[in-house]
Structures are given as structure tokens and as C-alpha cells.
Design a protein around this motif. Structure first.
Motif, mmCIF file in Angstrom:
data_model
loop_
_atom_site.group_PDB
_atom_site.id
_atom_site.type_symbol
_atom_site.label_atom_id
_atom_site.label_comp_id
_atom_site.label_asym_id
_atom_site.label_seq_id
_atom_site.Cartn_x
_atom_site.Cartn_y
_atom_site.Cartn_z
ATOM 1 N N ASP B 22 0.821 -1.208 0.000
ATOM 2 C CA ASP B 22 0.000 0.000 0.000
ATOM 3 C C ASP B 22 0.862 1.267 0.000
ATOM 4 O O ASP B 22 1.955 1.294 0.569
ATOM 5 C CB ASP B 22 -0.896 0.028 1.240
ATOM 6 C CG ASP B 22 -1.851 -1.153 1.285
ATOM 7 O OD1 ASP B 22 -2.227 -1.570 2.401
ATOM 8 O OD2 ASP B 22 -2.216 -1.656 0.209
ATOM 9 N N CYS B 23 0.308 2.297 -0.618
ATOM 10 C CA CYS B 23 0.975 3.596 -0.639
ATOM 11 C C CYS B 23 -0.079 4.679 -0.704
ATOM 12 O O CYS B 23 -1.017 4.602 -1.510
ATOM 13 C CB CYS B 23 1.902 3.697 -1.843
ATOM 14 S SG CYS B 23 2.653 5.337 -2.075
ATOM 15 N N TYR B 33 3.415 13.090 -9.785
ATOM 16 C CA TYR B 33 3.866 11.816 -10.337
ATOM 17 C C TYR B 33 4.143 10.863 -9.182
ATOM 18 O O TYR B 33 4.641 11.267 -8.140
ATOM 19 C CB TYR B 33 5.137 12.012 -11.159
ATOM 20 C CG TYR B 33 4.956 13.011 -12.275
ATOM 21 C CD1 TYR B 33 5.213 14.366 -12.080
ATOM 22 C CD2 TYR B 33 4.512 12.608 -13.525
ATOM 23 C CE1 TYR B 33 5.024 15.280 -13.085
ATOM 24 C CE2 TYR B 33 4.323 13.524 -14.545
ATOM 25 C CZ TYR B 33 4.589 14.862 -14.324
ATOM 26 O OH TYR B 33 4.399 15.771 -15.327
ATOM 27 N N LEU B 34 3.827 9.614 -9.411
ATOM 28 C CA LEU B 34 4.061 8.590 -8.397
ATOM 29 C C LEU B 34 4.967 7.509 -8.961
ATOM 30 O O LEU B 34 4.883 7.181 -10.149
ATOM 31 C CB LEU B 34 2.731 7.986 -7.944
ATOM 32 C CG LEU B 34 1.774 8.974 -7.265
ATOM 33 C CD1 LEU B 34 0.432 8.311 -7.005
ATOM 34 C CD2 LEU B 34 2.373 9.483 -5.964
ATOM 35 N N PHE B 54 -3.012 12.288 -13.779
ATOM 36 C CA PHE B 54 -4.146 12.344 -14.698
ATOM 37 C C PHE B 54 -4.462 10.986 -15.314
ATOM 38 O O PHE B 54 -5.414 10.857 -16.076
ATOM 39 C CB PHE B 54 -3.870 13.364 -15.804
ATOM 40 C CG PHE B 54 -3.771 14.760 -15.272
ATOM 41 C CD1 PHE B 54 -2.545 15.373 -15.108
ATOM 42 C CD2 PHE B 54 -4.907 15.464 -14.915
ATOM 43 C CE1 PHE B 54 -2.448 16.656 -14.600
ATOM 44 C CE2 PHE B 54 -4.819 16.753 -14.415
ATOM 45 C CZ PHE B 54 -3.588 17.347 -14.257
ATOM 46 N N ASP B 55 -3.674 10.007 -14.988
ATOM 47 C CA ASP B 55 -3.860 8.696 -15.581
ATOM 48 C C ASP B 55 -4.262 7.712 -14.498
ATOM 49 O O ASP B 55 -3.431 7.283 -13.715
ATOM 50 C CB ASP B 55 -2.564 8.241 -16.254
ATOM 51 C CG ASP B 55 -2.724 6.899 -16.947
ATOM 52 O OD1 ASP B 55 -1.732 6.415 -17.507
ATOM 53 O OD2 ASP B 55 -3.847 6.337 -16.918
ATOM 54 N N GLU B 56 -5.531 7.363 -14.452
ATOM 55 C CA GLU B 56 -6.002 6.454 -13.417
ATOM 56 C C GLU B 56 -6.171 5.034 -13.921
ATOM 57 O O GLU B 56 -6.734 4.186 -13.235
ATOM 58 C CB GLU B 56 -7.321 6.972 -12.838
ATOM 59 C CG GLU B 56 -7.150 8.230 -12.008
ATOM 60 C CD GLU B 56 -8.332 8.484 -11.088
ATOM 61 O OE1 GLU B 56 -9.008 9.509 -11.269
ATOM 62 O OE2 GLU B 56 -8.577 7.650 -10.201
ATOM 63 N N GLN B 69 -5.773 5.234 -7.411
ATOM 64 C CA GLN B 69 -7.088 5.818 -7.172
ATOM 65 C C GLN B 69 -6.896 7.225 -6.631
ATOM 66 O O GLN B 69 -6.513 7.406 -5.474
ATOM 67 C CB GLN B 69 -7.886 4.956 -6.203
ATOM 68 C CG GLN B 69 -8.216 3.590 -6.775
ATOM 69 C CD GLN B 69 -9.311 2.877 -5.996
ATOM 70 O OE1 GLN B 69 -9.748 3.353 -4.959
ATOM 71 N NE2 GLN B 69 -9.755 1.752 -6.519
ATOM 72 N N LYS B 70 -7.197 8.192 -7.473
ATOM 73 C CA LYS B 70 -6.959 9.580 -7.105
ATOM 74 C C LYS B 70 -7.844 10.005 -5.935
ATOM 75 O O LYS B 70 -7.441 10.797 -5.098
ATOM 76 C CB LYS B 70 -7.201 10.481 -8.309
ATOM 77 C CG LYS B 70 -6.638 11.882 -8.160
ATOM 78 C CD LYS B 70 -6.626 12.601 -9.476
ATOM 79 C CE LYS B 70 -5.926 13.955 -9.326
ATOM 80 N NZ LYS B 70 -5.808 14.650 -10.630
ATOM 81 N N SER B 71 -9.032 9.454 -5.871
ATOM 82 C CA SER B 71 -9.968 9.873 -4.821
ATOM 83 C C SER B 71 -9.449 9.555 -3.434
ATOM 84 O O SER B 71 -9.744 10.274 -2.469
ATOM 85 C CB SER B 71 -11.329 9.205 -5.043
ATOM 86 O OG SER B 71 -11.186 7.797 -5.014
ATOM 87 N N THR B 72 -8.677 8.488 -3.327
ATOM 88 C CA THR B 72 -8.137 8.099 -2.018
ATOM 89 C C THR B 72 -6.635 8.346 -1.925
ATOM 90 O O THR B 72 -6.008 8.000 -0.931
ATOM 91 C CB THR B 72 -8.417 6.614 -1.742
ATOM 92 O OG1 THR B 72 -7.850 5.839 -2.811
ATOM 93 C CG2 THR B 72 -9.903 6.349 -1.646
ATOM 94 N N SER B 73 -6.073 8.912 -2.979
ATOM 95 C CA SER B 73 -4.629 9.203 -3.023
ATOM 96 C C SER B 73 -3.787 7.947 -2.838
ATOM 97 O O SER B 73 -2.700 7.991 -2.271
ATOM 98 C CB SER B 73 -4.254 10.226 -1.940
ATOM 99 O OG SER B 73 -4.963 11.416 -2.111
#
Lengths: 111, 114
Positions: B22-23, B33-34, B54-56, B69-73
Motif C-alpha cells: 500500500d501507498c 507523479y508517483l 491524470f492517468d487512473e 485511485q486519485k480519490s483516495t490518493s
């Protein structure tokens, strides 16, 4: 292709001795360069970064300094090593944040 | 300021099990960027993946897959059918648009037992 070279791979130095670690990058121009340290316990701490020749930013006050005498050369130095300077030192480069490529690291033991 | 949280300090699985690392990445920037890196016992940091905010779309590369998942970072990393050679420390890292350097999580030590 781009490559990054870091040396030496291992180093044992007495307390109070000087230090010089060198990192060079090939195959790219004007890279961002970084020095990270990883102490026992895994955490990676950014020490210095450079966006150009002679431009050095320090992240934490410490016994170390960095220099960038040439575009693709980054040097980590100390005038007098402390026991707490022991750790694993990693050099890295990036093309304006696109991706970070790390060198193979130098394991420094200060005795 | 940016913060990368890897809540799992150590994970141990038996070979062939699936495992998820998890991260969570926190930043005020909308552009970032991740990254995931693998650090085997030799110490070298091996780049695994880079993903922009921007890329999910999920990404799969062999036995590796990543779920952003951007909503939960969150930017989780799954290894399917783990192997002993997967044993390493895995780091998640983030780079916000306004920052000039990567921020690393504290790493997760993965041990795959035969």
C-alpha cells in the motif's frame, strides 16, 4: 542511452578523515542531480540536489557538502567524517522530474 | 508539502501467494507523479513504474500490477504469484508539480518464503 556511475561501492573511513564520493552521468545534458542517504532502517533522505553547474541546494544541515564542477558530475564531500555519517549513499539523476535513475550506491562505514 | 505513507513496514508471504503493497500520497498539487522502486539486498534502487496524476488506468506488467485511485490518493502495488526473488524493500515515492525532488515513503520489506 543514459547511464549513471557512482564510486566507490564500499568505503571504510576513520572518524575525522575526509570524504569524497563521485557520481557521473552519461548520455544526457543538464540533468537534475541528487544525493540521498539511507541510514540503517531504510529511510531515504535527500541531502542535496542540483539543477545546474555550481547550483547546489541543501535539504538538511549536516557535516557534508556537495559540488557540481561539471554538468554531469556531482561530488559529495566532507572535511571530517563523523560516526553518524555512516550509511548508504545514493546518487540519482532526473530529466526535470520525468524519472529518477539511481546509481548503485556507496556503502560508507565510519569507524 | 508532500507526504508518502507506506503503512506496512514488513510483509511476509509464502511463494506463489499474491501480495499488495500500500501507498498513500498526500499533496495539495493537482499535478503529480508517483513511482515505485525495488531495492534488493544489493542496495541498488530499481525503477518499476511512473504514473502521473491524470492517468487512473491500472497498469499490468507481467506479475506486477498497479492500482491508482486519485480519490483516495492511493497507489497500490500488487505482485501476483510471488517468488523468492521478489524479496526486497519496496519504496513508493511522489513528486508534486511544484517540487524539485522525490519524496520517498519509509519502504516495505517484503519477504517471500519458499
Amino acid at each position: 542511452s543514459q547511464t549513471i556511475h557512482q564510486w566507490p561501492a564500499t568505503l571504510v573511513q576513520p572518524v575525522g578523515s575526509p570524504l569524497s564520493l563521485e557520481c557521473t552521468v552519461e548520455g544526457t545534458s543538464n540533468p537534475n542531480l541528487y544525493w540521498y542517504r539511507q541510514a540503517a532502517g531504510r529511510g531515504l533522505q535527500l541531502l542535496f540536489y542540483s539543477v545546474g553547474i555550481g547550483q547546489i541546494s541543501s535539504e538538511v544541515p549536516q557535516n557534508l557538502s556537495a559540488s557540481r564542477p561539471q554538468d554531469r558530475q556531482f561530488i559529495l564531500s566532507s572535511k571530517k567524517l563523523l560516526l553518524s555519517d555512516s550509511g548508504f549513499y545514493l546518487c540519482a539523476w532526473s530529466a526535470r522530474g520525468y524519472g529518477y535513475t539511481f546509481g548503485s550506491g556507496t556503502r560508507l562505514t565510519v569507524v | 508539502a508532500q507526504k508518502v505513507t507506506q503503512a506496512q513496514t514488513e510483509i511476509s508471504v509464502v511463494e506463489k501467494e499474491d501480495v499488495t503493497l500500500d501507498c498513500v500520497y498526500e499533496t495539495r498539487d493537482t499535478t503529480y507523479y508517483l513511482f515505485w522502486y525495488k531495492q534488493p539486498p544489493s542496495g541498488e534502487l530499481v525503477f518499476l513504474i511512473r504514473r502521473n496524476s491524470f492517468d487512473e488506468q491500472n497498469e499490468i506488467s507481467g506479475r506486477y500490477s498497479w492500482n491508482f485511485q486519485k480519490s483516495t490518493s492511493s497507489f497500490n502495488f500488487t505482485i501476483t504469484a510471488s517468488q523468492v526473488v521478489d524479496s526486497a524493500v519496496y519504496f513508493c515515492a511522489g513528486l508534486s508539480g511544484s517540487a524539485r525532488q522525490l519524496t520517498f515513503g519509509s519502504g516495505t520489506q517484503l519477504t517471500v518464503l519458499p
